[in-house]
Design a protein around this motif. Structure first.
Motif, PDB file in Angstrom:
ATOM      1  N   PHE A 189       0.820  -1.208   0.000  1.00 44.46           N
ATOM      2  CA  PHE A 189       0.000   0.000   0.000  1.00 44.46           C
ATOM      3  C   PHE A 189       0.853   1.256   0.000  1.00 44.46           C
ATOM      4  O   PHE A 189       0.430   2.301  -0.510  1.00 44.46           O
ATOM      5  CB  PHE A 189      -0.958   0.007   1.198  1.00 44.46           C
ATOM      6  N   ALA A 190       2.061   1.185   0.557  1.00 42.87           N
ATOM      7  CA  ALA A 190       2.950   2.346   0.552  1.00 42.87           C
ATOM      8  C   ALA A 190       3.393   2.676  -0.871  1.00 42.87           C
ATOM      9  O   ALA A 190       3.497   3.850  -1.247  1.00 42.87           O
ATOM     10  CB  ALA A 190       4.150   2.092   1.443  1.00 42.87           C
ATOM     11  N   ILE A 191       3.653   1.657  -1.671  1.00 44.32           N
ATOM     12  CA  ILE A 191       4.052   1.877  -3.059  1.00 44.32           C
ATOM     13  C   ILE A 191       2.890   2.464  -3.858  1.00 44.32           C
ATOM     14  O   ILE A 191       3.071   3.386  -4.659  1.00 44.32           O
ATOM     15  CB  ILE A 191       4.545   0.563  -3.691  1.00 44.32           C
ATOM     16  N   ILE A 192       1.699   1.943  -3.626  1.00 47.88           N
ATOM     17  CA  ILE A 192       0.511   2.471  -4.307  1.00 47.88           C
ATOM     18  C   ILE A 192       0.290   3.927  -3.921  1.00 47.88           C
ATOM     19  O   ILE A 192      -0.017   4.770  -4.775  1.00 47.88           O
ATOM     20  CB  ILE A 192      -0.728   1.608  -3.979  1.00 47.88           C
ATOM     21  N   ALA A 193       0.460   4.241  -2.632  1.00 44.66           N
ATOM     22  CA  ALA A 193       0.286   5.623  -2.172  1.00 44.66           C
ATOM     23  C   ALA A 193       1.312   6.539  -2.823  1.00 44.66           C
ATOM     24  O   ALA A 193       0.985   7.665  -3.216  1.00 44.66           O
ATOM     25  CB  ALA A 193       0.400   5.686  -0.651  1.00 44.66           C
ATOM     26  N   ALA A 194       2.555   6.085  -2.939  1.00 43.72           N
ATOM     27  CA  ALA A 194       3.591   6.904  -3.569  1.00 43.72           C
ATOM     28  C   ALA A 194       3.259   7.183  -5.025  1.00 43.72           C
ATOM     29  O   ALA A 194       3.453   8.312  -5.515  1.00 43.72           O
ATOM     30  CB  ALA A 194       4.941   6.207  -3.450  1.00 43.72           C
ATOM     31  N   VAL A 195       2.736   6.187  -5.728  1.00 44.79           N
ATOM     32  CA  VAL A 195       2.351   6.383  -7.133  1.00 44.79           C
ATOM     33  C   VAL A 195       1.185   7.366  -7.236  1.00 44.79           C
ATOM     34  O   VAL A 195       1.187   8.264  -8.095  1.00 44.79           O
ATOM     35  CB  VAL A 195       2.000   5.029  -7.793  1.00 44.79           C
ATOM     36  N   ILE A 196       0.218   7.236  -6.359  1.00 40.22           N
ATOM     37  CA  ILE A 196      -0.939   8.140  -6.379  1.00 40.22           C
ATOM     38  C   ILE A 196      -0.511   9.566  -6.070  1.00 40.22           C
ATOM     39  O   ILE A 196      -0.943  10.518  -6.727  1.00 40.22           O
ATOM     40  CB  ILE A 196      -2.029   7.655  -5.407  1.00 40.22           C
ATOM     41  N   PHE A 197       0.359   9.732  -5.048  1.00 48.08           N
ATOM     42  CA  PHE A 197       0.838  11.072  -4.718  1.00 48.08           C
ATOM     43  C   PHE A 197       1.655  11.669  -5.857  1.00 48.08           C
ATOM     44  O   PHE A 197       1.558  12.861  -6.139  1.00 48.08           O
ATOM     45  CB  PHE A 197       1.666  11.048  -3.434  1.00 48.08           C
ATOM     46  N   GLY A 198       2.461  10.852  -6.519  1.00 48.11           N
ATOM     47  CA  GLY A 198       3.227  11.332  -7.668  1.00 48.11           C
ATOM     48  C   GLY A 198       2.331  11.768  -8.811  1.00 48.11           C
ATOM     49  O   GLY A 198       2.558  12.804  -9.445  1.00 48.11           O
ATOM     50  N   LEU A 199       1.295  10.986  -9.071  1.00 47.39           N
ATOM     51  CA  LEU A 199       0.340  11.341 -10.120  1.00 47.39           C
ATOM     52  C   LEU A 199      -0.401  12.624  -9.764  1.00 47.39           C
ATOM     53  O   LEU A 199      -0.600  13.493 -10.631  1.00 47.39           O
ATOM     54  CB  LEU A 199      -0.657  10.194 -10.329  1.00 47.39           C
ATOM     55  N   ALA A 200      -0.789  12.769  -8.504  1.00 45.76           N
ATOM     56  CA  ALA A 200      -1.478  13.986  -8.074  1.00 45.76           C
ATOM     57  C   ALA A 200      -0.574  15.203  -8.220  1.00 45.76           C
ATOM     58  O   ALA A 200      -1.016  16.278  -8.641  1.00 45.76           O
ATOM     59  CB  ALA A 200      -1.946  13.847  -6.630  1.00 45.76           C
ATOM     60  N   LEU A 201       0.719  15.048  -7.899  1.00 45.24           N
ATOM     61  CA  LEU A 201       1.657  16.163  -8.038  1.00 45.24           C
ATOM     62  C   LEU A 201       1.836  16.555  -9.497  1.00 45.24           C
ATOM     63  O   LEU A 201       1.812  17.742  -9.840  1.00 45.24           O
ATOM     64  CB  LEU A 201       3.004  15.787  -7.430  1.00 45.24           C
ATOM     65  N   LEU A 202       1.984  15.567 -10.371  1.00 41.96           N
ATOM     66  CA  LEU A 202       2.135  15.869 -11.792  1.00 41.96           C
ATOM     67  C   LEU A 202       0.895  16.549 -12.372  1.00 41.96           C
ATOM     68  O   LEU A 202       0.997  17.488 -13.163  1.00 41.96           O
ATOM     69  CB  LEU A 202       2.437  14.597 -12.572  1.00 41.96           C
ATOM     70  N   LEU A 203      -0.279  16.069 -11.978  1.00 44.00           N
ATOM     71  CA  LEU A 203      -1.510  16.695 -12.467  1.00 44.00           C
ATOM     72  C   LEU A 203      -1.648  18.113 -11.945  1.00 44.00           C
ATOM     73  O   LEU A 203      -2.131  19.003 -12.649  1.00 44.00           O
ATOM     74  CB  LEU A 203      -2.724  15.857 -12.059  1.00 44.00           C
ATOM     75  N   ASP A 204      -1.219  18.341 -10.697  1.00 46.10           N
ATOM     76  CA  ASP A 204      -1.309  19.675 -10.120  1.00 46.10           C
ATOM     77  C   ASP A 204      -0.318  20.624 -10.790  1.00 46.10           C
ATOM     78  O   ASP A 204      -0.655  21.780 -11.071  1.00 46.10           O
ATOM     79  CB  ASP A 204      -1.048  19.609  -8.614  1.00 46.10           C
ATOM     80  N   LEU A 205       0.889  20.154 -11.044  1.00 38.62           N
ATOM     81  CA  LEU A 205       1.883  21.007 -11.690  1.00 38.62           C
ATOM     82  C   LEU A 205       1.517  21.335 -13.137  1.00 38.62           C
ATOM     83  O   LEU A 205       1.830  22.414 -13.627  1.00 38.62           O
ATOM     84  CB  LEU A 205       3.260  20.338 -11.642  1.00 38.62           C
ATOM     85  N   ALA A 206       0.862  20.419 -13.815  1.00 37.19           N
ATOM     86  CA  ALA A 206       0.473  20.634 -15.208  1.00 37.19           C
ATOM     87  C   ALA A 206      -0.896  21.293 -15.335  1.00 37.19           C
ATOM     88  O   ALA A 206      -1.338  21.578 -16.444  1.00 37.19           O
ATOM     89  CB  ALA A 206       0.471  19.310 -15.959  1.00 37.19           C
ATOM     90  N   ASN A 207      -1.564  21.525 -14.201  1.00 37.45           N
ATOM     91  CA  ASN A 207      -2.913  22.111 -14.191  1.00 37.45           C
ATOM     92  C   ASN A 207      -3.883  21.320 -15.058  1.00 37.45           C
ATOM     93  O   ASN A 207      -4.649  21.867 -15.837  1.00 37.45           O
ATOM     94  CB  ASN A 207      -2.885  23.574 -14.638  1.00 37.45           C
ATOM     95  N   VAL A 208      -3.825  19.998 -14.926  1.00 44.45           N
ATOM     96  CA  VAL A 208      -4.683  19.105 -15.703  1.00 44.45           C
ATOM     97  C   VAL A 208      -5.785  18.576 -14.782  1.00 44.45           C
ATOM     98  O   VAL A 208      -5.554  18.267 -13.627  1.00 44.45           O
ATOM     99  CB  VAL A 208      -3.856  17.925 -16.270  1.00 44.45           C
ATOM    100  N   SER A 209      -6.982  18.455 -15.327  1.00 42.72           N
ATOM    101  CA  SER A 209      -8.098  17.884 -14.590  1.00 42.72           C
ATOM    102  C   SER A 209      -8.595  16.650 -15.329  1.00 42.72           C
ATOM    103  O   SER A 209      -8.667  16.636 -16.554  1.00 42.72           O
ATOM    104  CB  SER A 209      -9.223  18.902 -14.463  1.00 42.72           C
ATOM    105  N   LEU A 210      -8.913  15.626 -14.573  1.00 43.43           N
ATOM    106  CA  LEU A 210      -9.421  14.392 -15.168  1.00 43.43           C
ATOM    107  C   LEU A 210     -10.942  14.304 -15.057  1.00 43.43           C
ATOM    108  O   LEU A 210     -11.502  13.228 -15.026  1.00 43.43           O
ATOM    109  CB  LEU A 210      -8.780  13.181 -14.489  1.00 43.43           C
TER     110      LEU A 210
END
Length: 60
Positions: free
Chosen positions: A2-23
């Motif tokens: 679950f820690a690895i999954i959380a890290a991937v989710i947090f990384g994806l959230a950071l990339l989406l936030d930096l790119a100002n992208v909405s899904l």
């Protein structure tokens, strides 16, 4: 796990936030943050560790 999954989710959230992208209106930064925190909480609670405390036997 679950820690690895959380890290991937947090990384994806950071990339989406930096790119100002909405899904869409359902999946946004807040949703990914809550999902990541849920995975961290499950990891800290010991869910999915695979430890078998009931079958532990001591040798004398």
């Amino acid at each position: 796990m679950f820690a690895i999954i959380a890290a991937v989710i947090f990384g994806l959230a950071l990339l989406l936030d930096l790119a100002n992208v909405s899904l869409g209106s359902v999946i946004d930064g807040g949703t990914l943050l809550v999902a990541g925190l849920l995975c961290v909480a499950l990891h800290l609670a010991g869910v999915g560790t695979g430890a078998r405390s009931l079958s532990f036997r001591r040798r004398r």
